[in-house]
Design a protein around this motif. Structure first.
Motif, PDB file in Angstrom:
ATOM      1  N   LEU A  72      10.314  -7.049  -7.028  1.00  0.00           N
ATOM      2  CA  LEU A  72      11.331  -6.535  -7.956  1.00  0.00           C
ATOM      3  C   LEU A  72      11.533  -5.031  -7.819  1.00  0.00           C
ATOM      4  CD1 LEU A  72      10.760  -8.417 -11.325  1.00  0.00           C
ATOM      5  CD2 LEU A  72      12.833  -8.392  -9.955  1.00  0.00           C
ATOM      6  N   ASN A  73      10.464  -4.299  -7.530  1.00  0.00           N
ATOM      7  CA  ASN A  73      10.553  -2.837  -7.466  1.00  0.00           C
ATOM      8  C   ASN A  73      10.761  -2.308  -6.049  1.00  0.00           C
ATOM      9  OD1 ASN A  73      10.173  -2.548 -10.271  1.00  0.00           O
ATOM     10  ND2 ASN A  73       7.987  -2.865  -9.990  1.00  0.00           N
ATOM     11  N   SER A  74      11.087  -3.201  -5.123  1.00  0.00           N
ATOM     12  CA  SER A  74      11.351  -2.802  -3.737  1.00  0.00           C
ATOM     13  C   SER A  74      12.739  -3.295  -3.348  1.00  0.00           C
ATOM     14  CB  SER A  74      10.312  -3.412  -2.797  1.00  0.00           C
ATOM     15  OG  SER A  74       9.027  -3.013  -3.153  1.00  0.00           O
ATOM     16  N   PRO A  75      13.771  -2.556  -3.706  1.00  0.00           N
ATOM     17  CA  PRO A  75      15.128  -3.042  -3.461  1.00  0.00           C
ATOM     18  C   PRO A  75      15.483  -3.098  -1.973  1.00  0.00           C
ATOM     19  CG  PRO A  75      15.190  -0.793  -4.266  1.00  0.00           C
ATOM     20  CD  PRO A  75      13.765  -1.243  -4.332  1.00  0.00           C
ATOM     21  N   LEU A  76      16.237  -4.107  -1.628  1.00  0.00           N
ATOM     22  CA  LEU A  76      16.824  -4.218  -0.302  1.00  0.00           C
ATOM     23  C   LEU A  76      18.286  -3.784  -0.424  1.00  0.00           C
ATOM     24  CD1 LEU A  76      15.449  -7.738   0.668  1.00  0.00           C
ATOM     25  CD2 LEU A  76      14.574  -5.510   1.388  1.00  0.00           C
ATOM     26  N   LEU A  77      18.805  -3.190   0.611  1.00  0.00           N
ATOM     27  CA  LEU A  77      20.173  -2.695   0.540  1.00  0.00           C
ATOM     28  C   LEU A  77      21.100  -3.528   1.409  1.00  0.00           C
ATOM     29  CD1 LEU A  77      19.545   1.159   0.763  1.00  0.00           C
ATOM     30  CD2 LEU A  77      19.824  -0.252  -1.281  1.00  0.00           C
ATOM     31  N   SER A  78      22.109  -4.078   0.778  1.00  0.00           N
ATOM     32  CA  SER A  78      23.166  -4.718   1.543  1.00  0.00           C
ATOM     33  C   SER A  78      24.052  -3.600   2.096  1.00  0.00           C
ATOM     34  CB  SER A  78      23.989  -5.638   0.639  1.00  0.00           C
ATOM     35  OG  SER A  78      24.667  -4.877  -0.331  1.00  0.00           O
ATOM     36  N   ASN A  79      24.922  -3.930   3.006  1.00  0.00           N
ATOM     37  CA  ASN A  79      25.794  -2.920   3.579  1.00  0.00           C
ATOM     38  C   ASN A  79      26.652  -2.258   2.496  1.00  0.00           C
ATOM     39  OD1 ASN A  79      26.826  -1.451   5.843  1.00  0.00           O
ATOM     40  ND2 ASN A  79      28.692  -2.666   5.676  1.00  0.00           N
ATOM     41  N   SER A  80      27.192  -3.060   1.589  1.00  0.00           N
ATOM     42  CA  SER A  80      28.042  -2.483   0.543  1.00  0.00           C
ATOM     43  C   SER A  80      27.236  -1.604  -0.415  1.00  0.00           C
ATOM     44  CB  SER A  80      28.787  -3.572  -0.227  1.00  0.00           C
ATOM     45  OG  SER A  80      27.887  -4.390  -0.931  1.00  0.00           O
ATOM     46  N   ARG A  81      26.017  -2.012  -0.738  1.00  0.00           N
ATOM     47  CA  ARG A  81      25.172  -1.194  -1.622  1.00  0.00           C
ATOM     48  C   ARG A  81      24.779   0.115  -0.932  1.00  0.00           C
ATOM     49  NH1 ARG A  81      24.212   0.749  -6.420  1.00  0.00           N
ATOM     50  NH2 ARG A  81      22.022   1.056  -6.855  1.00  0.00           N
ATOM     51  N   GLU A  82      24.503   0.047   0.362  1.00  0.00           N
ATOM     52  CA  GLU A  82      24.182   1.241   1.137  1.00  0.00           C
ATOM     53  C   GLU A  82      25.371   2.208   1.134  1.00  0.00           C
ATOM     54  OE1 GLU A  82      23.011   2.278   5.747  1.00  0.00           O
ATOM     55  OE2 GLU A  82      22.731   0.250   5.022  1.00  0.00           O
ATOM     56  N   GLN A  83      26.571   1.660   1.321  1.00  0.00           N
ATOM     57  CA  GLN A  83      27.786   2.485   1.296  1.00  0.00           C
ATOM     58  C   GLN A  83      27.978   3.106  -0.094  1.00  0.00           C
ATOM     59  OE1 GLN A  83      29.805   3.350   3.713  1.00  0.00           O
ATOM     60  NE2 GLN A  83      28.936   2.083   5.308  1.00  0.00           N
ATOM     61  N   GLN A  84      27.750   2.311  -1.132  1.00  0.00           N
ATOM     62  CA  GLN A  84      27.910   2.784  -2.504  1.00  0.00           C
ATOM     63  C   GLN A  84      26.945   3.928  -2.811  1.00  0.00           C
ATOM     64  OE1 GLN A  84      26.502   0.042  -5.511  1.00  0.00           O
ATOM     65  NE2 GLN A  84      28.193   0.597  -6.868  1.00  0.00           N
ATOM     66  N   LEU A  85      25.694   3.763  -2.451  1.00  0.00           N
ATOM     67  CA  LEU A  85      24.697   4.807  -2.711  1.00  0.00           C
ATOM     68  C   LEU A  85      24.979   6.064  -1.891  1.00  0.00           C
ATOM     69  CD1 LEU A  85      21.442   2.673  -2.872  1.00  0.00           C
ATOM     70  CD2 LEU A  85      22.617   3.780  -4.784  1.00  0.00           C
TER      71      LEU A  85
END
Length: 131
Positions: A95-108
């Motif tokens: 739960l405390n180790s997020p994975l990043l999707s491409n869209s989430r990576e772009q958002q961040l």
């Protein structure tokens, strides 16, 4: 099946990526009532037990990707349904180790860099080339 077991089964499916709305339809329990039962069994922050940045959202992003063929999406979907419990267990464990999707990576990246016009990868390349 007893009510407690039904609610627990619904909660397991919730952690596997099902929405309250879809669970309400499956179990024929109102969405509001289902949320109340989840709160009673798992506390007010029950939604935090669902990993919003785990494997499930990444897989769902792939399933919505227009670049993939219908056959590819079908294969991903079949694999996802077979492995849904295993994926949910992994998502719960990390739960405390997020994975990043491409869209989430772009958002961040956008939030950090505030560049609307370029992809962050282009920004890095531009910086490297001009050095």
């Amino acid at each position: 099946m007893s009510t407690d077991k039904t609610i627990q089964r619904a909660f397991e499916l919730y952690k596997q990526g099902y929405s309250l709305r879809s669970l309400a339809k499956i179990f024929k329990i109102s969405k509001t009532n289902l949320g109340k039962k989840f709160r009673k069994l798992h506390g007010d922050n029950y939604s935090e037990l669902k990993n919003k940045y785990g494997l499930t959202p990444i897989i769902k992003e792939y399933l919505n990707n227009p670049a993939l063929s219908d056959k590819q999406k079908e294969q991903i979907s079949d694999w996802f349904h077979v492995n849904r419990k295993l994926i949910a267990a992994s998502d719960s464990k990390y739960l405390n180790s997020p994975l990043l999707s491409n869209s989430r990576e772009q958002q961040l990246t956008y939030l950090e860099c505030s560049h609307r016009t370029k992809d962050w990868k282009d920004l890095i390349t531009d910086c490297w080339v001009s050095s």
